[in-house]
Design an enzyme around this catalytic site. Structure first.
Site, PDB file in Angstrom:
ATOM      1  N   THR A  92       0.823  -1.211   0.000  1.00  0.00           N
ATOM      2  CA  THR A  92       0.000   0.000   0.000  1.00  0.00           C
ATOM      3  C   THR A  92       0.859   1.264   0.000  1.00  0.00           C
ATOM      4  OG1 THR A  92      -1.447   1.324   1.430  1.00  0.00           O
ATOM      5  CG2 THR A  92      -0.183  -0.351   2.509  1.00  0.00           C
ATOM      6  N   TYR A 137      -1.302  -0.021  10.424  1.00  0.00           N
ATOM      7  CA  TYR A 137      -1.657  -0.662   9.144  1.00  0.00           C
ATOM      8  C   TYR A 137      -0.488  -0.549   8.158  1.00  0.00           C
ATOM      9  CZ  TYR A 137      -3.745  -1.145   4.511  1.00  0.00           C
ATOM     10  OH  TYR A 137      -3.992  -1.521   3.204  1.00  0.00           O
TER      11      TYR A 137
HETATM   12  N1  LIG Z   1      -8.944  -1.088  -1.005  1.00  0.00           N
HETATM   13  C1  LIG Z   1      -7.892  -0.313  -1.193  1.00  0.00           C
HETATM   14  O1  LIG Z   1      -8.012   0.827  -1.650  1.00  0.00           O
HETATM   15  C2  LIG Z   1      -6.489  -0.814  -0.869  1.00  0.00           C
HETATM   16  C3  LIG Z   1      -5.402   0.063  -1.014  1.00  0.00           C
HETATM   17  C4  LIG Z   1      -4.103  -0.412  -0.733  1.00  0.00           C
HETATM   18  C5  LIG Z   1      -3.913  -1.733  -0.338  1.00  0.00           C
HETATM   19  N2  LIG Z   1      -4.991  -2.552  -0.175  1.00  0.00           N
HETATM   20  C6  LIG Z   1      -4.756  -3.955   0.252  1.00  0.00           C
HETATM   21  O2  LIG Z   1      -5.384  -4.819  -0.672  1.00  0.00           O
HETATM   22  C7  LIG Z   1      -5.846  -6.008  -0.020  1.00  0.00           C
HETATM   23  C8  LIG Z   1      -7.298  -6.265  -0.357  1.00  0.00           C
HETATM   24  O3  LIG Z   1      -8.086  -5.146   0.062  1.00  0.00           O
HETATM   25  P1  LIG Z   1      -9.681  -5.142  -0.121  1.00  0.00           P
HETATM   26  O4  LIG Z   1     -10.109  -3.732  -0.184  1.00  0.00           O
HETATM   27  O5  LIG Z   1     -10.053  -6.086  -1.216  1.00  0.00           O
HETATM   28  O6  LIG Z   1     -10.127  -5.729   1.299  1.00  0.00           O
HETATM   29  P2  LIG Z   1     -11.271  -6.802   1.649  1.00  0.00           P
HETATM   30  O7  LIG Z   1     -11.507  -6.707   3.111  1.00  0.00           O
HETATM   31  O8  LIG Z   1     -12.436  -6.637   0.726  1.00  0.00           O
HETATM   32  O9  LIG Z   1     -10.553  -8.198   1.303  1.00  0.00           O
HETATM   33  C9  LIG Z   1      -9.696  -8.868   2.210  1.00  0.00           C
HETATM   34  C10 LIG Z   1     -10.136 -10.331   2.266  1.00  0.00           C
HETATM   35  O10 LIG Z   1      -9.244 -11.062   3.110  1.00  0.00           O
HETATM   36  C11 LIG Z   1     -10.008 -11.953   3.919  1.00  0.00           C
HETATM   37  N3  LIG Z   1      -9.225 -12.235   5.133  1.00  0.00           N
HETATM   38  C12 LIG Z   1      -8.804 -11.346   6.081  1.00  0.00           C
HETATM   39  N4  LIG Z   1      -8.113 -11.982   7.038  1.00  0.00           N
HETATM   40  C13 LIG Z   1      -8.080 -13.302   6.704  1.00  0.00           C
HETATM   41  C14 LIG Z   1      -7.517 -14.461   7.313  1.00  0.00           C
HETATM   42  N5  LIG Z   1      -6.864 -14.394   8.484  1.00  0.00           N
HETATM   43  N6  LIG Z   1      -7.679 -15.656   6.700  1.00  0.00           N
HETATM   44  C15 LIG Z   1      -8.353 -15.752   5.512  1.00  0.00           C
HETATM   45  N7  LIG Z   1      -8.910 -14.684   4.892  1.00  0.00           N
HETATM   46  C16 LIG Z   1      -8.782 -13.476   5.489  1.00  0.00           C
HETATM   47  C17 LIG Z   1     -11.309 -11.217   4.182  1.00  0.00           C
HETATM   48  O11 LIG Z   1     -12.386 -12.083   4.534  1.00  0.00           O
HETATM   49  C18 LIG Z   1     -11.537 -10.507   2.841  1.00  0.00           C
HETATM   50  O12 LIG Z   1     -12.299 -11.308   1.947  1.00  0.00           O
HETATM   51  C19 LIG Z   1      -5.555  -5.796   1.465  1.00  0.00           C
HETATM   52  O13 LIG Z   1      -4.360  -6.465   1.776  1.00  0.00           O
HETATM   53  C20 LIG Z   1      -5.370  -4.289   1.588  1.00  0.00           C
HETATM   54  O14 LIG Z   1      -4.506  -3.972   2.645  1.00  0.00           O
HETATM   55  C21 LIG Z   1      -6.271  -2.128  -0.433  1.00  0.00           C
END
Ligand SMILES: NC(=O)c1ccc[n+]([C@@H]2O[C@H](COP(=O)([O-])OP(=O)(O)OC[C@H]3O[C@@H](n4cnc5c(N)ncnc54)[C@H](O)[C@@H]3O)[C@@H](O)[C@H]2O)c1
Length: 321
Positions: free
Chosen positions: A115, A139
């Site tokens: 990120t 985070y």
């Molecule tokens: N959304 C954004 O703008 C953004 C920006 C930068 C980085 N990210 C990173 O991208 C990734 C995905 O983000 P997102 O927005 O799709 O989030 P999200 O919450 O929609 O997806 C994360 C998924 O991981 C699963 N999960 C969490 N902990 C778990 C565990 N211990 N075991 C199994 N499954 C688990 C959750 O159930 C969920 O389906 C994350 O790592 C986030 O930090 C997102």
């Protein structure tokens, strides 16, 4: 077979769709803590928790996994400040579990969701990969810790990784099959669309006196389908012998909060009540990334860089909810 950890979530589900479209076989591993089983419309699904190493062993025994894409994490910056342990345990320790099992099964290609929060407050815009990494919340710190671990594993074990540092993921599958559904929702575009559809009364603008053309904060929004394409290009880069590396993924164009609200108004045709509020502590005025490195090395080119396109796909999905 590609293992997509966290593939029932917003970004992972879009990558799963794109991988299957391009002929890859996939298995999604997700504990559904924040994900949605009905987002896993392609490939195989195994419900399990990264905190439970037995769940991982079962999946690695069952499928011939060649590479792993890791999206599973908790993602609320504010919550990470209030409850850092929750973040370090899931985002760092549980990632170590995954890496441990990968090494045990000799799986050595890894694409990681990092990120722009690893950079902290920008000292230079646009932010390139050489910008100092001084994250200001647990985070961002946890994600940087994982990047550090990946770097060491890569040197010691011949492990190959691509750490992708996203800016703000936005938009939805242009075919409308999946989209963004966070609970609670904290991302600007879905919140604005909630205000457009009457699900919430208004949208708050935190700070209108920043040193930006219209006084509101500027952010870089990257369409989730462009993110999906970049992940596949990163995977193929590693498969073709590319060295472990990290890449920013952003649009390169910043849009202000007021511009996003205005564009959402044009696309939806709805009135969106905006309420001006005080600045929030820790919000930099401008966060825009340079993705030149990904363009050059991964040959990646965003196709949905236009804000209207991003909001249009998000709105088409939003109307289905
Ligand atoms: N959304 C954004 O703008 C953004 C920006 C930068 C980085 N990210 C990173 O991208 C990734 C995905 O983000 P997102 O927005 O799709 O989030 P999200 O919450 O929609 O997806 C994360 C998924 O991981 C699963 N999960 C969490 N902990 C778990 C565990 N211990 N075991 C199994 N499954 C688990 C959750 O159930 C969920 O389906 C994350 O790592 C986030 O930090 C997102």
């Amino acid at each position: 077979m590609i293992l997509i950890v966290g593939g029932a979530g917003y970004i992972g589900s879009h990558i799963n769709k794109e991988l299957n479209k391009r002929g890859y076989e996939t298995v999604v591993f997700d504990n559904l803590s924040y994900g949605h089983e009905d987002f896993v419309k392609w490939g195989n699904f195994e419900q399990g928790d990264l905190g439970n190493i037995d769940d991982l062993w079962q999946v690695f025994r069952k499928y011939p996994i060649d590479a792993v894409m890791h999206f599973a994490a908790f993602t609320y910056v504010g919550e990470s400040v209030e409850n850092p342990q929750k973040y370090y345990l899931n985002n760092v320790r549980n990632t170590l579990n995954l890496l441990q099992v990968m090494l045990e099964f000799d799986v050595k290609k890894f694409v990681f969701s990092s990120t722009c929060a690893t950079y902290g407050n920008p000292v230079e815009i646009p932010i390139t990969e050489n910008h100092p990494q001084n994250p200001i919340n647990p985070y961002g710190k946890g994600k940087l810790m994982v990047e550090t671990v990946l770097d060491d594993y890569s040197r010691a074990y011949g492990f190959k990784y691509a750490a992708l540092r996203y800016f703000n993921a936005a938009g939805a599958d242009p075919e409308g099959e999946i989209g963004e559904m966070h609970e609670p929702e904290t991302h600007l575009i879905p919140l604005i669309l909630d205000a457009a559809s009457g699900k919430r009364e208004d949208i708050k603008i935190f700070g209108t006196d920043y040193d930006t053309p219209d006084g509101t904060c500027i952010r870089d929004y990257i369409h989730v389908t462009d993110l999906a394409d970049a992940h596949i290009k990163a995977l193929e880069y590693l498969k073709n012998g590319g060295k472990s590396d990290f890449f920013n993924l952003g649009n390169g164009n910043g849009f202000s909060v007021k511009e996003v609200i205005e564009t959402a108004h044009e696309i939806t045709g709805k009135n969106i009540k905006a309420v001006e509020d005080d600045r929030r502590p820790g919000d930099p005025p401008v966060l825009v990334g340079s993705s030149d490195k990904a363009r050059k090395i991964l040959k990646w080119e965003p196709k949905y860089a236009d804000l209207s396109k991003i909001i249009e796909t998000a709105w088409n999905w939003h109307k289905k909810l």
